[in-house]
Design a protein around this motif. Structure first.
Motif, PDB file in Angstrom:
ATOM      1  N   CYS B 320       2.678  -2.929   1.948  1.00  0.00           N
ATOM      2  CA  CYS B 320       2.376  -3.633   1.232  1.00  0.00           C
ATOM      3  C   CYS B 320       1.269  -4.372   2.349  1.00  0.00           C
ATOM      4  O   CYS B 320       0.662  -4.828   1.961  1.00  0.00           O
ATOM      5  N   CYS B 324      -2.419  -4.782   1.215  1.00  0.00           N
ATOM      6  CA  CYS B 324      -2.086  -5.474  -0.058  1.00  0.00           C
ATOM      7  C   CYS B 324      -3.065  -7.004   0.307  1.00  0.00           C
ATOM      8  O   CYS B 324      -2.596  -7.631   1.763  1.00  0.00           O
ATOM      9  N   TYR B 326      -2.208  -9.741  -1.387  1.00  0.00           N
ATOM     10  CA  TYR B 326      -1.741 -10.794  -1.828  1.00  0.00           C
ATOM     11  C   TYR B 326      -0.247 -10.849  -0.886  1.00  0.00           C
ATOM     12  O   TYR B 326       0.866 -11.791  -1.329  1.00  0.00           O
ATOM     13  N   PHE B 327      -0.074  -9.875  -0.165  1.00  0.00           N
ATOM     14  CA  PHE B 327       1.050  -9.874   0.804  1.00  0.00           C
ATOM     15  C   PHE B 327       1.295 -10.869   0.832  1.00  0.00           C
ATOM     16  O   PHE B 327       2.544 -12.082   0.879  1.00  0.00           O
ATOM     17  N   CYS B 330       3.297 -12.752  -1.773  1.00  0.00           N
ATOM     18  CA  CYS B 330       4.232 -12.042  -2.532  1.00  0.00           C
ATOM     19  C   CYS B 330       5.523 -12.164  -1.534  1.00  0.00           C
ATOM     20  O   CYS B 330       6.276 -11.700  -1.909  1.00  0.00           O
ATOM     21  N   GLY B 332       6.028  -8.737  -0.588  1.00  0.00           N
ATOM     22  CA  GLY B 332       6.329  -7.340  -0.437  1.00  0.00           C
ATOM     23  C   GLY B 332       6.867  -6.743  -1.790  1.00  0.00           C
ATOM     24  O   GLY B 332       7.339  -5.470  -1.994  1.00  0.00           O
ATOM     25  N   GLY B 333       7.056  -7.510  -2.784  1.00  0.00           N
ATOM     26  CA  GLY B 333       7.369  -7.340  -3.831  1.00  0.00           C
ATOM     27  C   GLY B 333       9.470  -7.082  -4.373  1.00  0.00           C
ATOM     28  O   GLY B 333       9.996  -7.445  -3.023  1.00  0.00           O
ATOM     29  N   THR B 348       3.877   0.280  -3.415  1.00  0.00           N
ATOM     30  CA  THR B 348       3.500  -1.176  -3.133  1.00  0.00           C
ATOM     31  C   THR B 348       2.957  -1.196  -4.240  1.00  0.00           C
ATOM     32  O   THR B 348       4.270  -1.614  -5.110  1.00  0.00           O
ATOM     33  N   VAL B 349       2.035  -1.079  -5.481  1.00  0.00           N
ATOM     34  CA  VAL B 349       1.823  -1.601  -6.227  1.00  0.00           C
ATOM     35  C   VAL B 349       2.657  -0.959  -7.378  1.00  0.00           C
ATOM     36  O   VAL B 349       2.883   0.307  -8.137  1.00  0.00           O
ATOM     37  N   CYS B 353       4.333  -6.051 -10.311  1.00  0.00           N
ATOM     38  CA  CYS B 353       3.921  -7.883  -9.028  1.00  0.00           C
ATOM     39  C   CYS B 353       2.305  -7.734  -9.612  1.00  0.00           C
ATOM     40  O   CYS B 353       2.220  -9.027  -9.438  1.00  0.00           O
ATOM     41  N   LYS B 357       2.593 -11.525  -9.050  1.00  0.00           N
ATOM     42  CA  LYS B 357       2.095 -11.519  -8.437  1.00  0.00           C
ATOM     43  C   LYS B 357       0.776 -12.039  -8.309  1.00  0.00           C
ATOM     44  O   LYS B 357      -0.009 -13.106  -8.082  1.00  0.00           O
ATOM     45  N   ILE B 358       0.082 -11.139  -8.548  1.00  0.00           N
ATOM     46  CA  ILE B 358      -1.721 -10.610  -8.303  1.00  0.00           C
ATOM     47  C   ILE B 358      -1.563 -11.475  -9.414  1.00  0.00           C
ATOM     48  O   ILE B 358      -2.619 -12.748  -9.405  1.00  0.00           O
TER      49      ILE B 358
HETATM   50  S1  SF4 Z   1       4.298  -5.946  -4.148  1.00  0.00           S
HETATM   51 FE1  SF4 Z   1       2.503  -5.293  -4.853  1.00  0.00          FE
HETATM   52  S2  SF4 Z   1       1.416  -8.536  -4.652  1.00  0.00           S
HETATM   53 FE2  SF4 Z   1       3.443  -7.782  -3.701  1.00  0.00          FE
HETATM   54  S3  SF4 Z   1       2.412  -7.473  -1.836  1.00  0.00           S
HETATM   55 FE3  SF4 Z   1       3.056  -4.972  -2.705  1.00  0.00          FE
HETATM   56  S4  SF4 Z   1       1.072  -4.942  -3.698  1.00  0.00           S
HETATM   57 FE4  SF4 Z   1       0.936  -6.550  -3.232  1.00  0.00          FE
END
Ligand code: SF4
Lengths: 63, 371
Positions: B320, B324, B326-327, B330, B332-333, B348-349, B353, B357-358
């Motif tokens: 992430c 990403c 948005y890290f 966020c 890393g979710g 990752t996504v 999230c 988050k996004i």
């Molecule tokens: S979990 Fe989603 S929004 Fe958060 S860093 Fe990873 S990819 Fe980005």
């Protein structure tokens, strides 16, 4: 590996005038809370006060 | 993306958590349609010896930290009964107690108890009656009236409470309906959880992007117009936007991932992801990193990365970080969302999230600067 397709450059986006106004409005709200401990919301504080399980969204002191 | 590699937080597992979650019972008196808990019909209770074993480590951590929280989370913690809860709380010193409840069993006696022990209350309610309809008892009857009765008791006694709202179908219209409801309810803070596909809840959580962004944008508008509630998710997004504007975005997240030990009724410890407690899988086993009845909690946390899934999750966090934008917001979710959506931890996504988050960040920015 999936890749975020929606990722713009946030750093650019937050430069917009509207975001500046939003952040200022929010900061005013947070200051207002701090000045009024009897208000329903007592003031800026760690989110953990209300939501200890709100992990990864934390404004507690950084370690 | 230029901003991706600047973030230095959320590297590895912190040696000391900021809170622990304890499950005093697996039992819940409700049977909500979206619930992810597998043992909620059974009353498997935590023995006092388990709480004592946890307290041996926690009291030391609490003495060294500015503050430390013990979160009682079920099942439904009040289904444990006050007498047993007092027994379980007794060994802890220097901690803040929190309790997450559906409020259906909360009455005057419970409110006195919350005040006597200075317990911070989180209430689970999803909005007005028709939106709370998924909260039902075992006979399928709506729990709304009982929830409101419990909430009345909290208000009558002046017990402050935060509310957690599960949103199944986000839309701008829903946001306009929800905010005034919670304003009226009297909570001092509100957290929104867009329904997650987790555990035994396998319903899809994919939503149209515009609906979700519009939902968050409308919530932002409602909060600005009447900011009496601390609106967890939206305020955090604004905080992050402010930090990013000041080039301080890398200071927002903790330096390391909080291990958040979740201690199940039988002493089994699941790290990092409370939602995985009670589950097992053919690849990863039962997700637990040990049991406090045989190993000190401090040791279990110190050895966090020996767990195969935890180290896989940390690789996912690094993926992430590398991919990403948005890290920094966020971090890393959540591990459970990856597992329940993708069957593994190094992805990752996730839909979660995207929604929480996004699109949260985008929706808040949409409100401020439509594009
Ligand atoms: S979990 Fe989603 S929004 Fe958060 S860093 Fe990873 S990819 Fe980005």
């Amino acid at each position: 590996m999936p890749h975020p397709t929606e990722a713009p450059d946030l750093a650019d986006r937050v430069r917009a005038d509207g975001v500046s106004a939003l952040v200022e409005a929010a900061e005013e709200i947070w200051t207002g809370r701090r000045n009024n401990p009897d208000a329903p919301v007592a003031g800026p504080r760690p989110f953990e006060d209300a939501f200890p399980t709100f992990y990864q969204f934390s404004n507690s002191p950084q370690r | 993306m230029a901003s991706v590699h600047r973030f230095t937080g959320m590297r590895g597992i912190a040696p000391v958590p900021s809170y622990v979650i304890l499950q005093p019972t697996t039992l819940c008196n409700l049977d909500c349609a979206y619930c992810y808990l597998p043992w909620r019909k059974d009353d498997r209770r935590m023995a006092p010896a388990v709480a004592e074993a946890v307290a041996q480590t926690v009291n030391r951590w609490a003495a060294e930290a500015g503050r430390f929280s013990v979160v009682w989370h079920g099942g439904e913690p009040t289904a444990t009964g006050r007498e047993r809860l007092v027994q379980l709380m007794a060994p802890f010193q220097g901690v803040e107690h929190h309790l997450q409840t559906n409020a259906t069993l909360v009455d005057d006696a419970w409110c006195d108890f919350f005040q006597a022990y200075d317990i911070h209350i989180g209430l689970s309610v999803d909005g007005p009656r028709h939106l709370t309809a998924q909260r039902v008892d075992r006979a399928g009857r709506e729990a709304y009236q009982q929830i409101m009765r419990g909430t009345d008791a909290l208000r009558r006694h002046g017990v402050p409470f935060a509310a957690l709202c599960v949103v199944s179908d986000p839309s701008p219209a829903l946001a306009r309906e929800l905010y005034p409801f919670f304003r009226e309810l009297g909570c001092y803070a509100l957290g929104i959880n867009i329904e997650e596909r987790e555990g035994v809840n396998t319903r899809s959580n994919a939503h149209a992007e515009d609906d979700v962004r519009g939902f968050w944008a409308e919530l932002t508008a409602a909060w600005l117009a009447d900011p009496a509630i601390e609106l967890r998710d939206v305020e955090f997004a604004i905080r992050y936007a402010g930090a990013l504007r000041r080039d301080e975005a890398d200071t927002v997240l903790p330096r390391q991932v909080d291990p958040i030990p979740t201690i199940a009724y039988d002493g089994a410890v699941v790290l990092v992801s409370p939602e995985l407690a009670g589950f097992s899988s053919p690849q990863y086993g039962d997700f637990s990193s040990g049991n406090v009845t045989s190993t000190p909690l401090s040791q279990i946390v110190a050895q966090a990365t020996e767990s195969r899934w935890v180290s896989e999750y940390l690789r996912g966090v690094e993926a992430c970080r590398d991919s990403c934008g948005y890290f920094g917001f966020c971090g890393g979710g959540h591990a459970a969302n990856r597992y329940f959506e993708h069957g593994r931890f190094d992805t990752t996504v996730t839909e979660h999230c995207r929604n929480s988050k996004i699109r949260l960040m985008e929706g808040v920015l949409d409100h401020a600067a439509p594009h």
